[in-house]
Design a protein around this motif. Structure first.
Motif, PDB file in Angstrom:
ATOM      1  N   VAL A  90      -9.087  51.379   2.400  1.00  0.00           N
ATOM      2  CA  VAL A  90     -10.097  50.602   1.691  1.00  0.00           C
ATOM      3  C   VAL A  90      -9.381  49.624   0.773  1.00  0.00           C
ATOM      4  O   VAL A  90      -8.469  50.006   0.029  1.00  0.00           O
ATOM      5  N   TRP A  91      -9.796  48.376   0.817  1.00  0.00           N
ATOM      6  CA  TRP A  91      -9.177  47.306   0.057  1.00  0.00           C
ATOM      7  C   TRP A  91     -10.220  46.588  -0.795  1.00  0.00           C
ATOM      8  O   TRP A  91     -11.411  46.577  -0.464  1.00  0.00           O
ATOM      9  N   MET A  92      -9.765  45.966  -1.877  1.00  0.00           N
ATOM     10  CA  MET A  92     -10.645  45.118  -2.662  1.00  0.00           C
ATOM     11  C   MET A  92      -9.945  43.781  -2.906  1.00  0.00           C
ATOM     12  O   MET A  92      -8.756  43.740  -3.230  1.00  0.00           O
ATOM     13  N   GLU A  93     -10.716  42.705  -2.754  1.00  0.00           N
ATOM     14  CA  GLU A  93     -10.214  41.372  -3.011  1.00  0.00           C
ATOM     15  C   GLU A  93     -11.062  40.718  -4.094  1.00  0.00           C
ATOM     16  O   GLU A  93     -12.207  41.133  -4.340  1.00  0.00           O
ATOM     17  N   LYS A  94     -10.517  39.676  -4.708  1.00  0.00           N
ATOM     18  CA  LYS A  94     -11.260  38.937  -5.717  1.00  0.00           C
ATOM     19  C   LYS A  94     -11.128  37.444  -5.474  1.00  0.00           C
ATOM     20  O   LYS A  94     -10.161  36.976  -4.862  1.00  0.00           O
ATOM     21  N   SER A  95     -12.121  36.710  -5.953  1.00  0.00           N
ATOM     22  CA  SER A  95     -12.111  35.257  -5.880  1.00  0.00           C
ATOM     23  C   SER A  95     -12.627  34.690  -7.187  1.00  0.00           C
ATOM     24  O   SER A  95     -13.709  35.066  -7.649  1.00  0.00           O
ATOM     25  N   SER A  96     -11.853  33.793  -7.772  1.00  0.00           N
ATOM     26  CA  SER A  96     -12.247  33.148  -9.030  1.00  0.00           C
ATOM     27  C   SER A  96     -12.843  31.767  -8.813  1.00  0.00           C
ATOM     28  O   SER A  96     -13.153  31.068  -9.772  1.00  0.00           O
ATOM     29  N   TYR A 125     -13.866  46.376   1.260  1.00  0.00           N
ATOM     30  CA  TYR A 125     -13.979  46.500   2.706  1.00  0.00           C
ATOM     31  C   TYR A 125     -12.968  47.504   3.258  1.00  0.00           C
ATOM     32  O   TYR A 125     -12.042  47.929   2.565  1.00  0.00           O
ATOM     33  N   GLU A 126     -13.161  47.855   4.534  1.00  0.00           N
ATOM     34  CA  GLU A 126     -12.266  48.767   5.240  1.00  0.00           C
ATOM     35  C   GLU A 126     -11.414  47.989   6.234  1.00  0.00           C
ATOM     36  O   GLU A 126     -11.914  47.097   6.930  1.00  0.00           O
ATOM     37  N   SER A 127     -10.148  48.339   6.311  1.00  0.00           N
ATOM     38  CA  SER A 127      -9.248  47.743   7.292  1.00  0.00           C
ATOM     39  C   SER A 127      -8.041  48.652   7.462  1.00  0.00           C
ATOM     40  O   SER A 127      -7.500  49.166   6.473  1.00  0.00           O
ATOM     41  N   MET A 128      -7.618  48.871   8.708  1.00  0.00           N
ATOM     42  CA  MET A 128      -6.434  49.679   9.014  1.00  0.00           C
ATOM     43  C   MET A 128      -6.526  51.077   8.397  1.00  0.00           C
ATOM     44  O   MET A 128      -5.560  51.611   7.863  1.00  0.00           O
ATOM     45  N   TRP A 148      -9.309  34.015  -1.682  1.00  0.00           N
ATOM     46  CA  TRP A 148      -9.374  35.429  -2.015  1.00  0.00           C
ATOM     47  C   TRP A 148      -7.964  36.007  -2.119  1.00  0.00           C
ATOM     48  O   TRP A 148      -7.059  35.574  -1.405  1.00  0.00           O
ATOM     49  N   GLN A 149      -7.797  36.996  -3.000  1.00  0.00           N
ATOM     50  CA  GLN A 149      -6.525  37.699  -3.082  1.00  0.00           C
ATOM     51  C   GLN A 149      -6.769  39.189  -3.268  1.00  0.00           C
ATOM     52  O   GLN A 149      -7.751  39.606  -3.893  1.00  0.00           O
ATOM     53  N   ILE A 150      -5.890  40.006  -2.702  1.00  0.00           N
ATOM     54  CA  ILE A 150      -6.020  41.461  -2.796  1.00  0.00           C
ATOM     55  C   ILE A 150      -5.673  41.911  -4.210  1.00  0.00           C
ATOM     56  O   ILE A 150      -4.646  41.515  -4.769  1.00  0.00           O
TER      57      ILE A 150
END
Length: 311
Positions: free
Chosen positions: A27-33, A21-24, A39-41
């Motif tokens: 571009v960032w990516m997060e993951k969830s297990s 996603y885009e923020s500020m 979620w964590q960056i």
């Protein structure tokens, strides 16, 4: 934010969800297990790059992740390695677009014994070096540490009105068939084609068609595509001359003349599938308040409870 259904921004890799996603202005990516509960960056808590990037898209790269994002005048290709939690810039190509309207998409297909090479499609623009805007593709040679361009060229029948490309790659188990399905929006229609790679690595374009022709709607936008073997499944928005527009989600197999339509007040449809190709579903935001979806039964519409539906 999520803003374009044609770009793949949520994927499942070996049971882990990744969100792009885009923020500020980054571009960032997060993951969830745990299926999206926490979620964590990734990338050690940092964005892809400490610079202005827009319009990201990603794909599964055999357990790693490939990401494309638009820098002013360039398309950047990154690789994320989950083992080291590290994102590296692997290649940068000139986009011929200096207005952040390239909207690049990327895909790659792999089996146990064969794979395609990653292929990126984006919209060029009016610049000093590119006076004929259209869709353009670049196929990346990833065999060596230093990635290079393997093939490149324009998408036939695209033009300055083309936008919102979407892509899905396919490779047969023995590698005898390698192709890319591509759809895009053009002057209120949805166009579709295949890029086929032969045994010598040459790419040719086929199956050019306007797949929205024959629907009951006047205007068409926002396509999203998946590959089911050598075939494709596409969904997009259809609407008539109303104020405000009241869009429905249209579904079609390009090899079948039949159309299906679902919902009302729809926006940003997106289609996805299971890894074994036995199930697919397409979802959309309805009236900017709920998330609805239909699946390959093509008979019922379901609502996802507890998740507000916004673009």
């Amino acid at each position: 934010t999520y803003s374009k259904g044609s770009q793949r921004r949520l994927i499942n890799v070996n049971g882990v969800l990744y969100s792009l996603y885009e923020s500020m202005d980054r571009v960032w990516m997060e993951k969830s297990s745990n299926n999206g509960q926490i979620w964590q960056i990734v990338n050690q808590g940092k964005p892809l790059a400490d610079k202005l990037l827009k319009n990201p898209s990603m794909c599964n790269y055999g357990g790693a992740i490939l990401i494309v994002a638009e820098e002013l005048g360039f398309i950047n290709i990154y690789q994320y390695n989950p083992l080291y939690d590290l994102i590296l810039l692997k290649l940068q190509v000139y986009s011929c677009n200096e207005n952040f309207t390239a909207n690049p998409v990327i895909d790659y297909s792999f089996t146990q014994f064969a794979h395609t090479y990653p292929l990126i499609v984006w919209k060029t623009g009016n610049t000093a070096f590119c006076d004929d805007p259209k869709l353009y593709y670049v196929q990346i040679n990833t065999d060596d540490w230093d990635w290079t361009i393997r093939n490149e060229g324009p998408i036939n029948y695209s033009n300055s009105y083309s936008s919102n490309p979407t892509i899905a790659a396919y490779s047969s188990s023995n590698g005898s068939i390698k192709l890319y399905h591509i759809a895009w929006e053009q002057q209120s229609t949805i166009r579709y084609c295949k890029l086929n790679e032969d045994a010598q690595g040459n790419i040719t374009q086929s199956s050019n068609s306007v797949i929205s022709t024959g629907s009951s709607f006047m205007f068409h936008s926002s396509p999203s595509i998946i590959a089911i073997g050598t075939g494709a499944r596409v969904c997009w928005l259809g609407y008539n001359d109303e104020d405000p527009p009241n869009a429905s989600v249209i579904f079609r197999d390009p090899s079948n003349s039949r159309f299906w339509s679902f919902g009302s007040g729809a926006s940003r449809p997106n289609i996805n599938k299971s890894n074994d190709n036995t199930y697919y579903a397409f979802a959309w935001s309805q009236n900017n308040s709920t998330i609805k979806f239909a699946d390959n039964s093509l008979s019922n519409v379901y609502e996802i409870i507890g998740i507000p539906g916004r673009d």
